[in-house]
Write an enzyme that holds these catalytic residues in place. Sequence first.
Site, PDB file in Angstrom:
ATOM      1  N   ASP A 165      91.181 -42.429 -46.274  1.00 29.03           N
ATOM      2  CA  ASP A 165      92.621 -42.913 -45.535  1.00 29.03           C
ATOM      3  C   ASP A 165      93.332 -42.655 -44.972  1.00 29.03           C
ATOM      4  O   ASP A 165      92.002 -41.568 -43.789  1.00 29.03           O
ATOM      5  CB  ASP A 165      93.434 -42.340 -47.425  1.00 29.03           C
ATOM      6  CG  ASP A 165      94.446 -43.244 -47.938  1.00 29.03           C
ATOM      7  OD1 ASP A 165      94.413 -43.773 -46.504  1.00 29.03           O
ATOM      8  OD2 ASP A 165      95.085 -43.586 -48.641  1.00 29.03           O
ATOM      9  N   GLU A 198      89.930 -46.479 -43.781  1.00 30.85           N
ATOM     10  CA  GLU A 198      90.942 -47.669 -43.716  1.00 30.85           C
ATOM     11  C   GLU A 198      92.548 -47.582 -42.481  1.00 30.85           C
ATOM     12  O   GLU A 198      93.346 -47.714 -41.997  1.00 30.85           O
ATOM     13  CB  GLU A 198      92.273 -47.228 -44.813  1.00 30.85           C
ATOM     14  CG  GLU A 198      91.958 -47.089 -46.653  1.00 30.85           C
ATOM     15  CD  GLU A 198      93.030 -46.594 -47.458  1.00 30.85           C
ATOM     16  OE1 GLU A 198      93.725 -47.462 -47.252  1.00 30.85           O
ATOM     17  OE2 GLU A 198      92.914 -46.552 -48.288  1.00 30.85           O
ATOM     18  N   TRP A 199      90.874 -47.987 -41.300  1.00 29.31           N
ATOM     19  CA  TRP A 199      91.428 -47.997 -39.829  1.00 29.31           C
ATOM     20  C   TRP A 199      92.279 -49.356 -39.990  1.00 29.31           C
ATOM     21  O   TRP A 199      93.667 -48.813 -39.254  1.00 29.31           O
ATOM     22  CB  TRP A 199      89.757 -47.672 -39.140  1.00 29.31           C
ATOM     23  CG  TRP A 199      89.826 -47.971 -37.719  1.00 29.31           C
ATOM     24  CD1 TRP A 199      90.602 -48.405 -37.043  1.00 29.31           C
ATOM     25  CD2 TRP A 199      88.582 -47.759 -37.139  1.00 29.31           C
ATOM     26  NE1 TRP A 199      90.888 -48.682 -35.922  1.00 29.31           N
ATOM     27  CE2 TRP A 199      89.363 -48.343 -35.935  1.00 29.31           C
ATOM     28  CE3 TRP A 199      86.949 -47.321 -36.935  1.00 29.31           C
ATOM     29  CZ2 TRP A 199      88.179 -47.499 -34.653  1.00 29.31           C
ATOM     30  CZ3 TRP A 199      86.909 -47.193 -36.287  1.00 29.31           C
ATOM     31  CH2 TRP A 199      87.395 -46.711 -34.983  1.00 29.31           C
ATOM     32  N   PRO A 200      92.001 -50.179 -39.934  1.00 24.49           N
ATOM     33  CA  PRO A 200      92.843 -51.119 -39.458  1.00 24.49           C
ATOM     34  C   PRO A 200      93.833 -51.414 -40.356  1.00 24.49           C
ATOM     35  O   PRO A 200      95.406 -51.977 -39.349  1.00 24.49           O
ATOM     36  CB  PRO A 200      92.229 -52.840 -39.691  1.00 24.49           C
ATOM     37  CG  PRO A 200      90.240 -52.257 -40.102  1.00 24.49           C
ATOM     38  CD  PRO A 200      90.709 -50.745 -40.937  1.00 24.49           C
ATOM     39  N   LEU A 201      93.707 -50.740 -41.338  1.00 22.98           N
ATOM     40  CA  LEU A 201      95.898 -51.121 -41.909  1.00 22.98           C
ATOM     41  C   LEU A 201      96.245 -50.137 -41.415  1.00 22.98           C
ATOM     42  O   LEU A 201      97.531 -50.759 -41.173  1.00 22.98           O
ATOM     43  CB  LEU A 201      95.387 -50.314 -43.593  1.00 22.98           C
ATOM     44  CG  LEU A 201      96.746 -50.321 -44.363  1.00 22.98           C
ATOM     45  CD1 LEU A 201      97.474 -51.331 -44.237  1.00 22.98           C
ATOM     46  CD2 LEU A 201      96.447 -49.659 -45.580  1.00 22.98           C
ATOM     47  N   TYR A 202      96.267 -48.691 -41.159  1.00 23.09           N
ATOM     48  CA  TYR A 202      97.378 -47.888 -40.260  1.00 23.09           C
ATOM     49  C   TYR A 202      96.949 -47.733 -38.681  1.00 23.09           C
ATOM     50  O   TYR A 202      97.961 -47.772 -38.145  1.00 23.09           O
ATOM     51  CB  TYR A 202      96.460 -46.484 -40.543  1.00 23.09           C
ATOM     52  CG  TYR A 202      96.233 -46.191 -42.081  1.00 23.09           C
ATOM     53  CD1 TYR A 202      98.190 -45.407 -42.634  1.00 23.09           C
ATOM     54  CD2 TYR A 202      96.072 -46.316 -43.125  1.00 23.09           C
ATOM     55  CE1 TYR A 202      98.014 -45.302 -43.960  1.00 23.09           C
ATOM     56  CE2 TYR A 202      95.704 -45.851 -44.572  1.00 23.09           C
ATOM     57  CZ  TYR A 202      97.050 -45.009 -44.834  1.00 23.09           C
ATOM     58  OH  TYR A 202      97.434 -44.501 -46.095  1.00 23.09           O
ATOM     59  N   ASP A 226      97.873 -51.787 -50.652  1.00 25.03           N
ATOM     60  CA  ASP A 226      97.628 -51.282 -52.028  1.00 25.03           C
ATOM     61  C   ASP A 226      97.765 -52.235 -52.864  1.00 25.03           C
ATOM     62  O   ASP A 226      98.844 -52.883 -52.867  1.00 25.03           O
ATOM     63  CB  ASP A 226      98.500 -49.861 -52.477  1.00 25.03           C
ATOM     64  CG  ASP A 226      97.323 -48.634 -51.927  1.00 25.03           C
ATOM     65  OD1 ASP A 226      97.160 -49.519 -50.294  1.00 25.03           O
ATOM     66  OD2 ASP A 226      98.383 -47.505 -52.445  1.00 25.03           O
TER      67      ASP A 226
END
Length: 412
Positions: A165, A198-202, A226
């Site tokens: 995460d 979850e690199w691109p999300l953050y 999510d």
Amino acid sequence: MEPPVLKHLLPAIILGFVTYPPEVPGLKNGLALTPPMGWLHWQRFMCQTDCKNYPTSCINDQLFMQMADIMVSNGWLKAGYKYLCIDDCWLAPQRDKNNRLQADPDRFPGGIKKLADYLHDRGLLFGIYQDVGTKTCAGYPGSQDFYELDAQTFADWGVDLLKFDGCNCGTLEELEDGYRRMSIALNRTGRNIVYSCEWPLYARRETQVNYTEVAEYCNSWRNFDDIADSWSSVKTIMDFTAAFQDRLVPAAGPGAWNDPDMLVIGNFGLSWNQQVTQMALWAIMAAPLLMSNDLRDISLESTALLQNQEVIAINQDPLGVQGYRLLMAESFELWEKPLDGGSLAISVTNRQEIGGPRYFPLLRAVLWKGLACDTCYVTQLLPTRFEYGYFNSSRALPLLVNPSGTVLLRLE
Ligand SMILES: *[C@@H]1O[C@H](CO)[C@@H](O)[C@H](O)[C@H]1NC(C)=O
Ligand SMILES: *[C@@H]1O[C@H](CO)[C@@H](O)[C@H](O)[C@H]1NC(C)=O
């Protein structure tokens, strides 16, 4: 100045390249050559640590052992769901005196290794969760400053998949550096560990993300928020994926997948037609199929949908091309996914949430140019199996689609 017509056609031109086996620069660890399948606790069980009041749904070893038993006895493992994955809230509040991670001693009295052994003995693979920052999203110790040590701990325990995460990590540089370092650290352990990022999300979602690079370090990656147990959540994910498909689709391929988050089929929020839509679209999107539901209490209908081998075969197609939205018209959406051997999967979703079933006229001419058959044999896989027989360019095939439902077809 660019001619406006070219700009308008750009997504279609880019997608034109996708129709051939893409040269994907995916993480070359030989893993996740098809989208990972399994079960992940988050959406259904979240961070329930109160085992006194919620003895059967708190995050403890019993929950995972029970789920493991059912995955084996009720056909889930046989259907392909082999990763049983813990999400956040398994950790003790502190690392041990050697800085090693440790599980909460009350909820996992035997430790994680023992749980992993239990799953491995039953033919399952074991997924765990950590975070690139100083703390996990729920506030447990994160991996920052300990990437190498934690990777080794996971390898020692027998971990087969890591969901990593992105909460509580300072700058974008630290975040990206952390994701890279953990990827390298996992590799150096020598153990086969699928790396779910979850690199691109953050990294603020669609901006600033170099997907070529993300795919070089991760086996899958989340781009968007999510999922929740609701139709509006499923729709938002479909819309996001379609809106950025010209960047997302080319990044996907064997060993490297966009992750639109868990399957919530079998819970409380989706009607039957909406469950069909999620299953069909997650198959089309070549999404990791990670269910988050209670396998101890799930309807036969949802079970049959999730275990549908012909639908799973579309998701797991060896070509590994992610499907994309081809057109929208009159509140219908047509998505297609090129399959191995020149076959094609098609989904038609009725986004008009009023009235009854409506006909969508499917035309051969609009479909993928790589489709090997001129006259194709059409099988409807969802909502029910039905063989339409042969279909050519001389007529439209009328598909009757329920409101918020989807018809999924295979053409070959
Ligand atoms: C580590 O990376 C190398 C080079 O990409 C790859 O060949 C090897 O399979 C990887 N090993 C593991 C255990 O991931
Ligand atoms: C994206 O990453 C790839 C692989 O690391 C690299 O070759 C490329 O130059 C990067 N693109 C940009 C725009 O930075």
